[in-house]
Design a protein around this motif. Structure first.
Motif, PDB file in Angstrom:
ATOM      1  N   ASP A 145       6.308  60.153   7.390  1.00 23.29           N
ATOM      2  CA  ASP A 145       5.042  60.043   6.687  1.00 23.29           C
ATOM      3  C   ASP A 145       5.228  59.010   5.581  1.00 23.29           C
TER       4      ASP A 145
ATOM      5  N   PHE B  76       2.917  57.648   3.527  1.00 17.12           N
ATOM      6  CA  PHE B  76       1.992  57.631   2.399  1.00 17.12           C
ATOM      7  C   PHE B  76       1.682  59.026   1.838  1.00 17.12           C
ATOM      8  N   PRO B  77       2.673  59.833   1.517  1.00 15.83           N
ATOM      9  CA  PRO B  77       2.382  61.193   1.025  1.00 15.83           C
ATOM     10  C   PRO B  77       1.674  61.211  -0.324  1.00 15.83           C
TER      11      PRO B  77
ATOM     12  N   TYR C 294      -0.401  58.923  -1.665  1.00 15.25           N
ATOM     13  CA  TYR C 294      -1.807  58.536  -1.473  1.00 15.25           C
ATOM     14  C   TYR C 294      -2.579  59.669  -0.808  1.00 15.25           C
ATOM     15  N   ARG C 295      -2.027  60.220   0.256  1.00 13.26           N
ATOM     16  CA  ARG C 295      -2.730  61.254   1.021  1.00 13.26           C
ATOM     17  C   ARG C 295      -3.010  62.493   0.173  1.00 13.26           C
ATOM     18  N   ASN C 296      -2.111  62.828  -0.728  1.00 11.37           N
ATOM     19  CA  ASN C 296      -2.267  64.044  -1.537  1.00 11.37           C
ATOM     20  C   ASN C 296      -3.056  63.814  -2.828  1.00 11.37           C
ATOM     21  N   ASN C 297      -3.488  62.580  -3.068  1.00  3.30           N
ATOM     22  CA  ASN C 297      -4.211  62.287  -4.311  1.00  3.30           C
ATOM     23  C   ASN C 297      -5.452  61.439  -4.066  1.00  3.30           C
ATOM     24  N   THR C 298      -6.083  61.617  -2.923  1.00  3.97           N
ATOM     25  CA  THR C 298      -7.270  60.817  -2.624  1.00  3.97           C
ATOM     26  C   THR C 298      -8.410  61.083  -3.606  1.00  3.97           C
TER      27      THR C 298
ATOM     28  N   TYR D  25      -4.716  51.349   3.501  1.00  2.00           N
ATOM     29  CA  TYR D  25      -4.136  52.495   4.197  1.00  2.00           C
ATOM     30  C   TYR D  25      -4.743  52.667   5.587  1.00  2.00           C
ATOM     31  N   THR D  26      -6.015  52.296   5.748  1.00  2.00           N
ATOM     32  CA  THR D  26      -6.629  52.346   7.072  1.00  2.00           C
ATOM     33  C   THR D  26      -5.973  51.338   8.006  1.00  2.00           C
TER      34      THR D  26
ATOM     35  N   SER E 152      -2.432  52.517   8.948  1.00  2.00           N
ATOM     36  CA  SER E 152      -2.443  53.549   9.996  1.00  2.00           C
ATOM     37  C   SER E 152      -2.713  52.930  11.364  1.00  2.00           C
TER      38      SER E 152
END
Length: 204
Positions: free
Chosen positions: A91, A93-94, A96-100, A119-120, A123
């Motif tokens: 993973d 981008f943990p 970023y993913r947890n602080n959107t 990030y798009t 991915s």
């Protein structure tokens, strides 16, 4: 008792009531303003620290990607690319993913758009590299089967399939390179925008 006594007493009570009420209102207002100011300060610290972490993650992941994959994409035109396997795991981008929820607090809308788009694109590029790996695995399976073949007809048939697969791999490599350069451009804009937001919040 004289009229002056009652008049003075009532006047004192009224003055005390309104005077105390005004002081109480001022005190309450000041307390609320101080609380609001403290809450904004704490929120700014939270957003600031999170954005610093996101910027660090973006920089670390992209630099690693550039060294391991980006340079290969830039230095290998599709006509020269051999079937190649590119390790992709974990993973990336943990933070970023947890602080959107914090991203929406960035003041510049274009920076938000560039960050989300980065990030798009990342991915999507990961998916493309995984598909490239599936083509590589198919290529190795065909060449292994060809080496084992003792039948000329089967050997020739596999040769045609392998040549067609090489063309598909080269064509797909072109698509990956286009995605790479777009990611590189947008990620640079996102990094610059986040840095500007961080500098602004440091001065609040």
């Amino acid at each position: 008792m004289s009229g002056d006594f009652w008049s003075n007493t009532i006047s004192a009570l009224i003055s005390g009531f309104f005077g105390g009420g005004i002081i109480s209102l001022i005190t309450t207002y000041w307390t609320l303003k101080q609380k609001e100011k403290e809450e904004k300060k704490l929120e700014n610290i939270l957003v600031l620290n999170t954005l610093i972490s996101i910027r660090s993650e973006l920089s670390t992941v992209f630099n690693r990607y550039q060294n391991q994959i980006g340079n290969l994409l830039e230095n290998t035109p599709s006509r020269n690319v051999p079937p190649i396997y590119i390790p992709i795991s974990g993973d990336y981008f943990p933070i970023y993913r947890n602080n959107t929820n914090i991203i929406g607090k960035i003041s510049n809308e274009q920076t938000i758009e560039n960050l989300v788009f980065s990030y798009t694109l990342s991915s999507g590029l990961i998916d493309s590299l995984l598909f490239n790996n599936s083509l590589y695995e198919k290529f190795t399976a065909l060449t292994a089967e060809q080496r084992r073949s003792n039948d000329k007809s089967t050997f020739d048939k596999l040769s045609i399939e392998i040549d067609e697969l090489k063309i598909e791999i080269q064509d797909y490599w072109d698509k990956i390179r286009i995605s790479h350069y777009e990611l590189k451009r947008i990620a640079s804009l996102a990094y610059t925008g986040i840095t500007s937001e961080i500098d602004k919040r440091k001065n609040l």
